[in-house]
Structures are given as C-alpha cells and as structure tokens.
Design an enzyme around this catalytic site. Structure first.
Site, short mmCIF file in Angstrom:
data_model
loop_
_atom_site.label_atom_id
_atom_site.label_comp_id
_atom_site.label_asym_id
_atom_site.label_seq_id
_atom_site.Cartn_x
_atom_site.Cartn_y
_atom_site.Cartn_z
N HIS F 14 0.85 -1.19 0.00
CA HIS F 14 0.00 0.00 0.00
C HIS F 14 0.89 1.25 0.00
CE1 HIS F 14 -0.43 1.54 4.42
NE2 HIS F 14 0.76 1.05 4.25
N CYS F 33 5.43 6.34 4.95
CA CYS F 33 4.31 5.54 4.44
C CYS F 33 3.80 6.07 3.11
CB CYS F 33 3.16 5.52 5.45
SG CYS F 33 3.58 4.57 6.91
N HIS F 39 5.21 0.20 -0.28
CA HIS F 39 5.82 -0.70 0.72
C HIS F 39 4.69 -1.65 1.10
CE1 HIS F 39 3.81 2.24 3.24
NE2 HIS F 39 3.81 1.34 4.19
N HIS F 41 2.91 -4.83 4.05
CA HIS F 41 2.78 -5.38 5.40
C HIS F 41 2.23 -6.80 5.37
CE1 HIS F 41 3.54 -1.51 7.26
NE2 HIS F 41 2.65 -0.94 6.47
N ASP F 79 -5.12 -10.46 -0.52
CA ASP F 79 -3.84 -11.11 -0.22
C ASP F 79 -2.92 -11.08 -1.43
OD1 ASP F 79 -1.96 -12.55 1.29
OD2 ASP F 79 -2.59 -14.42 0.35
N HIS F 80 -1.68 -10.64 -1.20
CA HIS F 80 -0.67 -10.51 -2.26
C HIS F 80 -1.14 -9.55 -3.37
CE1 HIS F 80 1.31 -13.79 -0.20
NE2 HIS F 80 2.37 -13.59 -0.93
N GLU F 126 -1.38 -3.80 11.76
CA GLU F 126 -0.54 -3.50 10.61
C GLU F 126 0.91 -3.92 10.89
OE1 GLU F 126 -0.82 0.44 7.94
OE2 GLU F 126 0.65 0.56 9.55
#
Lengths: 136, 136, 136, 136, 136, 136
Positions: F14, F33, F39, F41, F79-80, F126
């Site tokens: 994100h 961020c 980047h 998480h 996801d991913h 997070e």
C-alpha cells in the site's frame, strides 16, 4: 540424536557495571543498563538437552525431571531476585546475559549428566530483541 | 468511532511494599514481589485512543505523533529505571501495575486531548500471564 | 564461544519475477508472489554474531553497536521501501528471501568483523510460516 | 547453503503409555500424559530443508511445493486425529514428541529429496514450554 | 474501575457431537471436530476481573489468589483430561468453546465475588485462529 | 451473548497519499508511508461476531462458515495485492488501516447477518506496534 528443549521464565533486577569504575565510565560503556538504581527484565530461558530416546520410554529424558532440575537450581534462586546482589552463581561477575548463560550452563551440567542426557544449549532472551546462546 | 492502539515497551525495576510495614508484613501481602533488593520486568504498554478519522487524512491521529507523546512522557522517564525511586509520576504510590496504569493515563490524557482524539484505554502487561486495563 | 542475536524489523514491498519472462511464466513459477502491482511484508530479521565475551566488559559485543550497524546498513535502506526498485544491495537480484539473506550477510560482514566478533547467521522471517537462514 | 523453514500446525489427541504396563505403572512414568481417556495439543511443526538457491529462480525450493508435501503426507493424516489410534506412521510407537519427530522425518525425506533439496530438521512444539528437534 | 487479567493454559481432548445423531450427521455439522477417536488442543484461558484498587494494597485483587482460584476450580479439573468424559462442569453439554466459556464463568463467579471483585470476562483461545469471549 | 473471533492474515502493498497533493506534502503528512514506490505489510485481521449459542449445536456460528465468508470476501481479494490499485472495496479511499477496517466491516456485514449472528468488531494489526479496531 534428539534435542529436547524446556522453556522457563523468571523476572529479576540487574545492573551492568564494574565496581572499580566511576558511574560516568559505566554509563559510557553500558549505557542505561548501568543505572545505579537497577532495572529489570522478564527473562526467558530455554534449556536444550540431547540424547537418544530410550526404547523403553520413547523419550530422551522425562521432561518433568528436566523441569524440576531447572526450577531447583535456577528459577527458585533467581526469580524475583536481584541478579547482582542475591544470586550465588552470579557473585563476582558482571551481570550480562552472556555471563548469565555461562553460569546457568555450569549449574545445570552435573544434574543433566546424572540423567544420562547431555546438556546442549542455554538460550536466554532478555527482551524480544536481544538474546544469547551458549553451547559450553 | 475508530480505536487506534500503539504498543511500546519498557524495562524497569520495582518492588511492591508499604514503607510503614515490616518486611514480614510486606512479604505476607505482596509475596516475592516485595523483595527488598528489587526485581524487574519487561513491561508492554498499549495506549488506545479513539476518534473519527478525518476526511482529509483518513486517520484518527497521526500514529507518529501518538508514538512521540508516549516516548516523551512515559518511556523516556521509565525505561531502564527504578519505578519506586526514579519515576516522578509514581512518587508516593505503591508500584502495582494498577497504580502504574492510572498514573500513565493521567500523564497522557492532556497530550492526547490536544490532538483532538480521546484517550480510551491504558493496558499494561507485566508478564505473559498478568495484565491490567484502565479506561479512566 | 557465545552467540548474540539482535532482532530488527522492516516493512517493504517486493515482487518475485524475472524481467525476461512473460507475466504468465512468472505466475506459473512464483505464483501470487509475482503480482506486477507488488505486495509486501513485515519482515523480521535476526542477526547472530559470535565471539568470546571480553573479560573487561563481560559481553561479546556491545549490543547497541550491533543495533546501530544493522540500522545504518540495512533497516534505513529497506524499511518502507520497494526491495526491487529502491534497495541498492538487491539491484539485479530476484527478490526472494534467500537472496535477501545473502545480500544482508554481505553488507554486514565487514562492519561486524571490524568489532572483533564474527557474523554467524542471518535469519529472515517473511511471514509467520516462512523463514530463511544463511550461515555464509 | 541456505536453510528454508516452513511452519504448519495440527491439533491431535494422544496418550503416552505402554500397553503391557498397568495404568499405575504408566502413570508413574508418564504422569498425567498417560490419562487413559486421552488429552490433546495444538502441535506446531517446523520443517527445515537446505540447499543452494538455483540461479534461475533464486530459491532453494518452491515453498508452495514444500507446503504441499507437508500437507499431503503429514497434516492431512494427523490433524484432528488420534495419534495413537489413527495415524499410520505412528502405529506401534509410543506417542512421544520424540517418536513423532522421527516418524515425520521418515515420511518426508523421500519427497523432499525428489525436489533436489535435503531435509535438515524436524522441530515440533507440543506446548509453549516443550519442544523437540531431530536432524536425522 | 480497573480490569485485571490472569492467563492460564491447559491441554485437553474433546469431540464435538450430539449422541443422538449419526456419525454422518455429526460430521456434516461439526466437520473434523466430530472425529469419534477424539482430538485435542492447547487451550489458553484469560480470566478478567474488575474492581477498584484498594487504598491499602494498591491492587484490585491479589493476583496469586486469582491464580489459585483458577487452578483449583478449572485447571486442575481439565488439564490433560477429556472434556467430554471427565470434566464435571461440562457433563451433558456439547464440548464447544462457547459452552466451555459459559461453564467456566459459572464455576468461577462465586469464588471471585467472595474476594470483593467482580468477574468481567472469560476468554478462551482454542487455536491461534479461533477464540471465544463471554461476559456473563 | 457470546463473542466469537476468527483470525486471518494477508500480505499486501500500500501507499498512504492523496493524489492531488505533491510528493513533498504527502511526505510531510504521511512520512515514509507515502513512498511512491510502495511498501507493504503482513496484516492480521480479527473478525468478531456475536450472538447466542444455539441449543442444537452449542455454537454462535459455525466457524468454518465464518472463515469462508472472510476468505471469499476479503482475503482472496486483498492477499498478495496492491491495496491502492487492485482492491475494489478500497477504490477512491486513502489506504489507511482505519479506512481498511471500515471497508472490511461494510463488506462483511451482509454476509454475517444472513447467518443470524451480528458483526461486532473488525480489528487489524498492521505491525506488532500499530492496530485499529472498528465497531460499526
């Protein structure tokens, strides 16, 4: 060869310093860990022994015996104590986690060997970020 | 309403006791936690604030501001310190986790409110097994 | 010999792929990890050094120096970054955790050796379920 | 050489005992773990393989293949099962964690070797406090 | 008002099923959790009590008393046992975590109230992924 | 009333930013961020539902149904993936954890209500240090 690990925990106060140095020198080397009024940690200790599982019982060593050896010789002497002032096996040593791991090794080795297993590793976690391992 | 939680950690020494009692009485009430030579913990602190996310930024509060408030007012005063002897906001109090949670609430509430959010909860874990929550 | 481990964490984006392959081929080999729009992780890094504790200080290496070496050479270059696009020591490599562990080893080894200790292991956890260790 | 570890989990019932012994004898040796009505655990299993990362893909082994080998040969046979009564590779063995680690090693070794990697370690955690490692 | 939480753990076997249903029906509703040969878990239990810290002691309740209440009334009756067959307070109930949380609440409430504190919450984690909370 | 919580995890990329602002302004507000190269998480998601356990089954809701609702509507979509670019329910929103919690609530609420239970809380972690809760 099988490796068996038992985890135990203890809470204790300590201070890292050398008596013959000034507070300034201690602070320069050991930082906030040399605070003369003490600080403390929740230490986690992992004791690993190794051996071959016996045919009769299927285990390397009765884990309750290992637990009792650790409680009698380490936890009951150090939990809720001051490592520098009250723990006999740390007398005269700088209270680093390195020294602690080596001292605990020396305390446990005769009791573990009496059971027929060998002591393999002492691991101590001082915080989530810092840990020490010693293999004798 | 959104709840935002920041975790920080600190290591400190403490002792639970009342000065006007004998060591025996302190031991009877507080057990091994009253050890006169101190012991210590790795404390984990969770600070929860609440509010509505702003339309402009999409968050309740900049988490870096919350982190800085906690570091300046709590962690830098208590980490690697002796809670009974060196922490101004614990002076004159029994060093239980209950007292600590209430004292930290009082320290943080004005700084959190200045940001427009509200303080919701102080949670402190003394060991993996024992924790305290305070909601003001 | 004592083994000292420091844990640090970083958050980063990555993508596993070979530029010369089609998206289909990359997906066949690397699965959802080849997503062209990136994905990311909270990586946990454990750096283990070894040596004999000095008589003077009682530790293998000042943990604050180890921490600073890791922050300066790894964390500050990779945290909240894109591993494929922005991390100099990963240029031209497939961004697997295996490559990352070997690259971090190479970055750290000269700085650790200057302190007198030896680098022993780089461990990286990509998720709770997947991790890599490299011993040089 | 790179070491790659995959974590999987399973829940199962077991009982530690020897059929030819009385309940009293089993209790004397195995303690509450010999309870005739069974008890159970959430076991955590770590499988570590080793090898050199291929130049083509940058990994030791596709982690999804490793995951599938573990699911097919271990987890699907043991999860939510009774280790003493229902798990073929534990038939005739005392259901200690030691035996389990060796049996899982034997089940996995041919499948891992077919991939070109080598099996390095089976680690099983029975509880937060007790764990076993086996290196073949 | 302060909330104080004590964590304890136990290992037990269970099976989710209704006696009057066929194995097929039980499997359709409860899935692999209805395995007739049992399976088991490492359960984690958090007991939260609430009250005002006393002026005299600075705590809501002596945590050692809370620990002893939980050990005597819950852990010693359920650890290394079969929940369906051997735990008196679960007799005649389906062995879901929901039922377990409500039954533990009922067991603990009179003992907690005798201390002057109130029972606030029973939380049980069956696996890392599944947990239940009950507030009475 | 019983509260049932299911944990699921996902890895995603994100970036926190507003398109109409300059990179400098975004960096001033959102710090690292806002990195334009993304980047990511490992997010942990806890979904809590509440209701009364049915007499017939003894549970609030079949946890496998809850798991499937979360996988179908959230995990398989995020996801991913890149939260800003690829997740339909996050289109047009700043990719803060606050927005994510509210969006996940909105996605799940109709599916949970069809089962007869009520959605109680969405919690997202997070990093180990930062988390968000939303109660609708």
């Amino acid at each position: 060869m099988i490796y068996l690990t038992r985890r135990e925990r203890f809470c204790a106060a300590h201070r890292m310093f050398r008596e013959e140095w000034s507070d300034e020198d201690n602070h320069r080397i050991f930082g906030k860990c040399s605070n003369p009024n003490w600080h403390g940690h929740n230490y986690t200790l992992w004791v690993t022994v190794k051996g071959e599982p016996s045919e009769e019982y299927g285990f390397v060593m009765n884990i309750n015996i290992l637990k009792q050896i650790i409680l009698d010789n380490i936890i009951n002497k150090i939990d809720h104590k001051n490592i520098n002032l009250e723990v006999d096996f740390m007398k005269g040593k700088i209270a680093t986690t390195e020294s602690l791991a080596m001292a605990i090794w020396n305390e446990l080795v005769p009791f573990v060997e009496k059971t027929g297993a060998s002591l393999h590793c002492i691991k101590i976690e001082e915080t989530e970020n810092n840990s020490i391992e010693y293999y004798g």
